[in-house]
Design a protein around this motif. Structure first.
Motif, PDB file in Angstrom:
ATOM      1  N   MET A   1      37.277  32.917  51.388  1.00 43.95           N
ATOM      2  CA  MET A   1      38.158  33.587  52.324  1.00 43.95           C
ATOM      3  C   MET A   1      38.309  35.048  51.886  1.00 43.95           C
ATOM      4  SD  MET A   1      41.986  32.336  53.524  1.00 43.95           S
ATOM      5  CE  MET A   1      42.204  31.328  52.109  1.00 43.95           C
ATOM      6  N   GLU A   2      37.963  35.977  52.744  1.00 46.30           N
ATOM      7  CA  GLU A   2      38.005  37.406  52.455  1.00 46.30           C
ATOM      8  C   GLU A   2      39.315  37.987  52.978  1.00 46.30           C
ATOM      9  OE1 GLU A   2      36.090  40.644  50.745  1.00 46.30           O
ATOM     10  OE2 GLU A   2      35.280  38.643  50.906  1.00 46.30           O
ATOM     11  N   HIS A   3      40.008  38.750  52.124  1.00 48.12           N
ATOM     12  CA  HIS A   3      41.286  39.349  52.501  1.00 48.12           C
ATOM     13  C   HIS A   3      41.212  40.852  52.287  1.00 48.12           C
ATOM     14  CE1 HIS A   3      42.890  35.314  52.559  1.00 48.12           C
ATOM     15  NE2 HIS A   3      42.473  35.131  51.330  1.00 48.12           N
ATOM     16  N   PRO A   4      41.880  41.634  53.141  1.00 47.18           N
ATOM     17  CA  PRO A   4      41.876  43.088  52.944  1.00 47.18           C
ATOM     18  C   PRO A   4      42.597  43.444  51.641  1.00 47.18           C
ATOM     19  CG  PRO A   4      43.247  42.478  54.838  1.00 47.18           C
ATOM     20  CD  PRO A   4      42.623  41.227  54.310  1.00 47.18           C
ATOM     21  N   THR A   5      42.068  44.433  50.954  1.00 45.06           N
ATOM     22  CA  THR A   5      42.670  44.870  49.699  1.00 45.06           C
ATOM     23  C   THR A   5      43.161  46.303  49.814  1.00 45.06           C
ATOM     24  OG1 THR A   5      40.587  45.664  48.784  1.00 45.06           O
ATOM     25  CG2 THR A   5      41.146  43.348  48.368  1.00 45.06           C
ATOM     26  N   GLU A   6      43.987  46.678  48.856  1.00 46.49           N
ATOM     27  CA  GLU A   6      44.547  48.016  48.803  1.00 46.49           C
ATOM     28  C   GLU A   6      44.733  48.371  47.338  1.00 46.49           C
ATOM     29  OE1 GLU A   6      48.871  49.626  50.027  1.00 46.49           O
ATOM     30  OE2 GLU A   6      47.779  48.609  51.629  1.00 46.49           O
ATOM     31  N   LYS A   7      44.594  49.640  46.999  1.00 44.40           N
ATOM     32  CA  LYS A   7      44.782  50.068  45.621  1.00 44.40           C
ATOM     33  C   LYS A   7      46.278  50.050  45.282  1.00 44.40           C
ATOM     34  CE  LYS A   7      44.129  54.005  42.554  1.00 44.40           C
ATOM     35  NZ  LYS A   7      45.553  54.097  42.246  1.00 44.40           N
ATOM     36  N   CYS A   8      46.601  49.519  44.102  1.00 39.86           N
ATOM     37  CA  CYS A   8      47.975  49.547  43.597  1.00 39.86           C
ATOM     38  C   CYS A   8      48.412  51.007  43.490  1.00 39.86           C
ATOM     39  CB  CYS A   8      48.024  48.863  42.224  1.00 39.86           C
ATOM     40  SG  CYS A   8      49.625  48.985  41.391  1.00 39.86           S
ATOM     41  N   ARG A   9      49.671  51.294  43.798  1.00 36.91           N
ATOM     42  CA  ARG A   9      50.170  52.666  43.736  1.00 36.91           C
ATOM     43  C   ARG A   9      50.442  53.122  42.302  1.00 36.91           C
ATOM     44  NH1 ARG A   9      54.878  52.183  47.904  1.00 36.91           N
ATOM     45  NH2 ARG A   9      54.101  50.142  48.459  1.00 36.91           N
ATOM     46  N   SER A  10      50.355  52.203  41.337  1.00 38.46           N
ATOM     47  CA  SER A  10      50.665  52.555  39.952  1.00 38.46           C
ATOM     48  C   SER A  10      49.480  52.476  39.008  1.00 38.46           C
ATOM     49  CB  SER A  10      51.747  51.620  39.417  1.00 38.46           C
ATOM     50  OG  SER A  10      52.907  51.725  40.192  1.00 38.46           O
ATOM     51  N   CYS A  11      48.483  51.706  39.343  1.00 38.25           N
ATOM     52  CA  CYS A  11      47.324  51.524  38.463  1.00 38.25           C
ATOM     53  C   CYS A  11      46.078  51.436  39.347  1.00 38.25           C
ATOM     54  CB  CYS A  11      47.505  50.278  37.590  1.00 38.25           C
ATOM     55  SG  CYS A  11      47.248  48.695  38.428  1.00 38.25           S
ATOM     56  N   PRO A  12      44.892  51.438  38.752  1.00 42.66           N
ATOM     57  CA  PRO A  12      43.672  51.444  39.568  1.00 42.66           C
ATOM     58  C   PRO A  12      43.273  50.089  40.166  1.00 42.66           C
ATOM     59  CG  PRO A  12      43.134  51.686  37.241  1.00 42.66           C
ATOM     60  CD  PRO A  12      44.623  51.699  37.354  1.00 42.66           C
ATOM     61  N   ALA A  13      44.051  49.051  39.930  1.00 44.81           N
ATOM     62  CA  ALA A  13      43.688  47.708  40.405  1.00 44.81           C
ATOM     63  C   ALA A  13      43.778  47.586  41.928  1.00 44.81           C
ATOM     64  CB  ALA A  13      44.590  46.662  39.767  1.00 44.81           C
ATOM     65  N   GLN A  14      42.921  46.747  42.477  1.00 45.08           N
ATOM     66  CA  GLN A  14      42.986  46.389  43.891  1.00 45.08           C
ATOM     67  C   GLN A  14      43.900  45.173  44.026  1.00 45.08           C
ATOM     68  OE1 GLN A  14      41.405  47.794  46.762  1.00 45.08           O
ATOM     69  NE2 GLN A  14      41.196  49.482  45.330  1.00 45.08           N
ATOM     70  N   VAL A  15      44.722  45.157  45.063  1.00 46.34           N
ATOM     71  CA  VAL A  15      45.638  44.037  45.300  1.00 46.34           C
ATOM     72  C   VAL A  15      45.519  43.554  46.733  1.00 46.34           C
ATOM     73  CG1 VAL A  15      47.309  44.757  43.544  1.00 46.34           C
ATOM     74  CG2 VAL A  15      47.597  45.529  45.902  1.00 46.34           C
ATOM     75  N   ILE A  16      45.946  42.328  46.944  1.00 40.88           N
ATOM     76  CA  ILE A  16      46.068  41.747  48.276  1.00 40.88           C
ATOM     77  C   ILE A  16      47.557  41.643  48.549  1.00 40.88           C
ATOM     78  CG2 ILE A  16      45.695  39.667  49.673  1.00 40.88           C
ATOM     79  CD1 ILE A  16      43.297  39.053  47.776  1.00 40.88           C
ATOM     80  N   TRP A  17      48.004  42.134  49.693  1.00 37.65           N
ATOM     81  CA  TRP A  17      49.414  42.019  50.049  1.00 37.65           C
ATOM     82  C   TRP A  17      49.622  40.736  50.841  1.00 37.65           C
ATOM     83  CZ3 TRP A  17      53.198  44.766  48.004  1.00 37.65           C
ATOM     84  CH2 TRP A  17      52.865  45.966  47.373  1.00 37.65           C
ATOM     85  N   ALA A  18      50.591  39.948  50.408  1.00 42.62           N
ATOM     86  CA  ALA A  18      50.908  38.681  51.070  1.00 42.62           C
ATOM     87  C   ALA A  18      52.428  38.599  51.206  1.00 42.62           C
ATOM     88  CB  ALA A  18      50.382  37.507  50.256  1.00 42.62           C
ATOM     89  N   THR A  19      52.871  37.637  51.972  1.00 47.42           N
ATOM     90  CA  THR A  19      54.302  37.395  52.157  1.00 47.42           C
ATOM     91  C   THR A  19      54.649  36.097  51.459  1.00 47.42           C
ATOM     92  OG1 THR A  19      54.186  38.487  54.301  1.00 47.42           O
ATOM     93  CG2 THR A  19      56.123  37.140  53.883  1.00 47.42           C
ATOM     94  N   TYR A  44      49.549  30.843  60.636  1.00 49.82           N
ATOM     95  CA  TYR A  44      49.983  31.534  61.849  1.00 49.82           C
ATOM     96  C   TYR A  44      49.563  33.001  61.848  1.00 49.82           C
ATOM     97  CZ  TYR A  44      52.896  27.379  61.594  1.00 49.82           C
ATOM     98  OH  TYR A  44      53.340  26.094  61.441  1.00 49.82           O
ATOM     99  N   GLY A  45      48.358  33.281  61.356  1.00 49.06           N
ATOM    100  CA  GLY A  45      47.853  34.643  61.335  1.00 49.06           C
ATOM    101  C   GLY A  45      48.441  35.519  60.248  1.00 49.06           C
ATOM    102  N   GLN A  46      49.201  34.944  59.344  1.00 43.80           N
ATOM    103  CA  GLN A  46      49.836  35.692  58.258  1.00 43.80           C
ATOM    104  C   GLN A  46      49.384  35.117  56.918  1.00 43.80           C
ATOM    105  OE1 GLN A  46      54.047  36.573  58.626  1.00 43.80           O
ATOM    106  NE2 GLN A  46      54.347  35.883  56.534  1.00 43.80           N
ATOM    107  N   LEU A  47      49.163  35.989  55.951  1.00 46.04           N
ATOM    108  CA  LEU A  47      48.770  35.556  54.617  1.00 46.04           C
ATOM    109  C   LEU A  47      50.025  35.275  53.797  1.00 46.04           C
ATOM    110  CD1 LEU A  47      46.209  35.095  52.987  1.00 46.04           C
ATOM    111  CD2 LEU A  47      46.410  37.441  52.172  1.00 46.04           C
ATOM    112  N   THR A  48      50.152  34.046  53.325  1.00 48.65           N
ATOM    113  CA  THR A  48      51.330  33.627  52.573  1.00 48.65           C
ATOM    114  C   THR A  48      50.955  33.355  51.121  1.00 48.65           C
ATOM    115  OG1 THR A  48      52.251  32.616  54.562  1.00 48.65           O
ATOM    116  CG2 THR A  48      53.205  31.925  52.470  1.00 48.65           C
ATOM    117  N   ALA A  49      51.784  33.848  50.196  1.00 46.51           N
ATOM    118  CA  ALA A  49      51.614  33.600  48.767  1.00 46.51           C
ATOM    119  C   ALA A  49      52.496  32.414  48.400  1.00 46.51           C
ATOM    120  CB  ALA A  49      52.020  34.826  47.959  1.00 46.51           C
ATOM    121  N   VAL A  50      51.861  31.318  47.995  1.00 44.43           N
ATOM    122  CA  VAL A  50      52.583  30.098  47.628  1.00 44.43           C
ATOM    123  C   VAL A  50      52.482  29.920  46.120  1.00 44.43           C
ATOM    124  CG1 VAL A  50      52.700  27.599  47.939  1.00 44.43           C
ATOM    125  CG2 VAL A  50      52.030  29.066  49.859  1.00 44.43           C
ATOM    126  N   VAL A  51      53.631  29.860  45.444  1.00 44.06           N
ATOM    127  CA  VAL A  51      53.642  29.653  43.999  1.00 44.06           C
ATOM    128  C   VAL A  51      53.437  28.170  43.725  1.00 44.06           C
ATOM    129  CG1 VAL A  51      54.988  29.859  41.882  1.00 44.06           C
ATOM    130  CG2 VAL A  51      55.105  31.654  43.615  1.00 44.06           C
TER     131      VAL A  51
END
Length: 80
Positions: A1-19, A44-51
């Motif tokens: 499963m491919e998810h859009p990534t974004e650069k962290c605003r504090s370090c060079p790592a790429q992150v995935i934003w989830a709810t 439901y079209g939203q990426l959820t982070a489940v612990v």
């Protein structure tokens, strides 16, 4: 499963934003890794982070870490 990534605003790592299940936004490391306890689920079209509890995470290779845990600059984003 491919998810859009974004650069962290504090370090060079790429992150995935989830709810989270509680509706909060959470940055998640792109790559699954040892010690990971976050499962990304598309609902439901939203990426959820489940612990995932530790007893259910053992041996799984698809779990990621919250970037709040792995970011070297995480303290600057914590609410006081």
């Amino acid at each position: 499963m491919e998810h859009p990534t974004e650069k962290c605003r504090s370090c060079p790592a790429q992150v995935i934003w989830a709810t989270t299940e509680r509706g909060k936004t959470m940055p998640v490391d792109v790559e699954p890794g040892p010690g990971g306890n976050v499962q990304l689920v598309e609902q439901y079209g939203q990426l959820t982070a489940v612990v995932v509890p530790a007893h259910r995470a053992f041996g799984r290779k698809d779990l990621r870490m919250s970037h709040f845990v792995t970011c070297p600059q995480a303290d600057q984003w914590r609410r006081r």
